[in-house]
Write an enzyme that holds these catalytic residues in place. Structure first.
Site, PDB file in Angstrom:
ATOM      1  CE1 TYR A  97      12.180  31.419   5.903  1.00  0.00           C
ATOM      2  CE2 TYR A  97      12.518  28.384   5.344  1.00  0.00           C
ATOM      3  CZ  TYR A  97      11.963  30.475   5.226  1.00  0.00           C
ATOM      4  OH  TYR A  97      12.166  30.388   3.630  1.00  0.00           O
TER       5      TYR A  97
ATOM      6  CE  LYS B 260       0.066  -0.292   4.839  1.00  0.00           C
ATOM      7  NZ  LYS B 260      -0.897  -1.356   6.213  1.00  0.00           N
TER       8      LYS B 260
HETATM    9  C1  LIG Z   1      -0.613  -1.784   6.720  1.00  0.00           C
HETATM   10  C2  LIG Z   1      -1.030  -2.971   7.238  1.00  0.00           C
HETATM   11  C3  LIG Z   1       0.050  -4.167   7.247  1.00  0.00           C
HETATM   12  C4  LIG Z   1       1.067  -4.248   7.308  1.00  0.00           C
HETATM   13  O1  LIG Z   1       1.609  -3.576   8.745  1.00  0.00           O
HETATM   14  P1  LIG Z   1       3.565  -3.468   8.919  1.00  0.00           P
HETATM   15  O2  LIG Z   1       3.383  -3.360  10.676  1.00  0.00           O
HETATM   16  O3  LIG Z   1       4.333  -2.261   7.702  1.00  0.00           O
HETATM   17  O4  LIG Z   1       3.787  -4.601   8.646  1.00  0.00           O
HETATM   18  C5  LIG Z   1      -0.586  -5.218   7.431  1.00  0.00           C
HETATM   19  N1  LIG Z   1      -2.212  -5.695   7.601  1.00  0.00           N
HETATM   20  C6  LIG Z   1      -3.029  -4.415   7.316  1.00  0.00           C
HETATM   21  C7  LIG Z   1      -4.057  -5.183   7.619  1.00  0.00           C
HETATM   22  C8  LIG Z   1      -2.678  -3.704   7.280  1.00  0.00           C
HETATM   23  O5  LIG Z   1      -3.277  -1.994   7.200  1.00  0.00           O
END
Ligand SMILES: *Cc1c(COP(=O)(O)O)cnc(C)c1O
Length: 377
Positions: free
Chosen positions: A272, A51
């Site tokens: 800044y 993702k």
């Molecule tokens: C993002 C996500 C993962 C992966 O999680 P990590 O901590 O990056 O391994 C797995 N399952 C779901 C449902 C997620 O939203």
């Protein structure tokens, strides 16, 4: 291989072609991390969570590499991500949409073979109706809420689901799943309560494979593995568990170019709002990345970058497009216009930088932005 990513550039680490820096993704290290996680969960299999453009590293490149490594299950968050990823993966790859089945996406999922994670009875009914309309079975995954209160069928819908499954229908349930809220903390009681809840659900909906562990969950032990583990951050080199040495290999290296150097007298203000006042005569360099490139403003006056292993503190505020660093600790003329400094690499891990910024590796990775020249090795 010594476990670090080499800069892999000619000319003594200087930038070429006007790039502001190099974001190097080591696909071989990614593949080794996948192998390691697969070994950890065997005989269960490891999926890949890709993702948010594979946590910012490029879902197409990451997906293709992991498919070549034997991975066949890929999780994205959103339908549009699945559509974009589909052409990069061979036909035997399954793409799952974690955020669920949005109204209107039913035909797109069905046509493109994208598999929704069903998060409610309402989604189940729409997916069933789509299957009915097409006159063929459609694959789906059922997600249950086991205590995170984020996504998945709430407890009060379990009876309705059980009834629907007894009747049968045209949704082909590939597996059932849930997500852990505190898996990076081995001490957390929440892991045990979610495991107990998932065990109860697996008993009620027996006959289905289970997917439970994310990266952290994989290292909580076999009880959490189910049949399909879903690692994300660990694939990309982030620490799966807080407070212990990171077993994963770094995948990302970030080198940023110097765009100007100067020497300022004691009393000079830097950046800044003049938040930093030089205590002594100080040599400074300004580098070509700022908060627009994913280096959070919270690193102001806190974080550092490295050159030749020397820590170069960030002085003053992080700007949108640049950061000023104290290079007094280096030999004069070591850094000049176009020289590269290490932001992520052998001397500073993703988790180090995240800690200095007061955030987590996930946020750093997904925020790295697109002004760096990307190199895949
Ligand atoms: C993002 C996500 C993962 C992966 O999680 P990590 O901590 O990056 O391994 C797995 N399952 C779901 C449902 C997620 O939203």
């Amino acid at each position: 291989m010594d476990g670090t990513i080499q800069a892999g550039r000619q000319g003594g680490s200087t930038v070429r072609g006007g790039a502001s820096g190099y974001l190097t993704v080591d696909l071989a290290a990614l593949a080794r991390n996948y192998e390691k996680l697969s070994g950890e969960v065997a005989p269960a299999r490891a999926a890949a969570v890709v993702k948010a453009d594979a946590y910012g590293l490029g879902a197409g490149q990451v997906g293709a590499k992991l498919h070549a490594q034997g991975c066949r299950d890929f999780f994205v968050a959103q339908f549009v991500e699945a559509v974009r990823l589909r052409p990069h993966l061979p036909g035997d790859a399954q793409i799952f949409v974690l955020n669920g089945l949005q109204p209107g996406n039913e035909p797109g999922c069905a046509q493109q073979g994208i598999i929704p994670v069903i998060n409610s009875m309402e989604q189940w009914q729409r997916w069933s109706a789509m299957a009915q309309a097409l006159g063929r079975a459609l694959p789906g995954v059922l997600q249950f809420d086991t205590g995170m209160s984020r996504l998945g069928l709430p407890q009060e819908e379990r009876a309705a689901l059980a009834a629907a499954l007894r009747v049968g229908g045209m949704v082909d349930v590939l597996f059932i799943m849930s997500h852990l809220a505190s898996a990076d903390d081995v001490e957390s009681e929440q892991n045990l309560s979610q495991l107990a809840e998932m065990t109860r659900i697996a008993r009620q909906f027996s006959g289905f494979d289970v997917s439970f562990a994310n990266s952290g969950g994989i290292f909580l032990g076999g009880d959490y593995h189910g049949v399909v583990a879903r690692p994300g951050i660990a694939l990309y080199g982030g620490a799966p568990t807080a407070g212990v040495p990171n077993p994963m290999e770094p995948v990302v290296r970030l080198d940023v170019a110097v765009v100007q150097t100067r020497t300022v007298p004691a009393g000079a203000r830097v950046g800044y709002s003049g938040t930093h006042v030089a205590a002594f005569e100080t040599r400074l360099a300004t580098i070509a990345a700022g908060y627009a490139d994913g280096l959070p403003r919270s690193l102001s006056g806190k974080g550092a970058v490295y050159c030749d292993g020397v820590r170069l503190p960030i002085v003053g505020r992080v700007s949108m497009d640049s950061i000023t660093i104290d290079i007094t600790g280096l030999p004069a003329d070591r850094l000049t216009l176009g020289s590269l400094v290490e932001v992520l690499g052998p001397h500073q891990s993703l988790d180090d930088l995240a800690r200095d910024a007061g955030t987590i590796s996930y946020e750093i990775l997904t925020g790295l932005g697109h002004r760096y020249e990307r190199q895949y090795r």
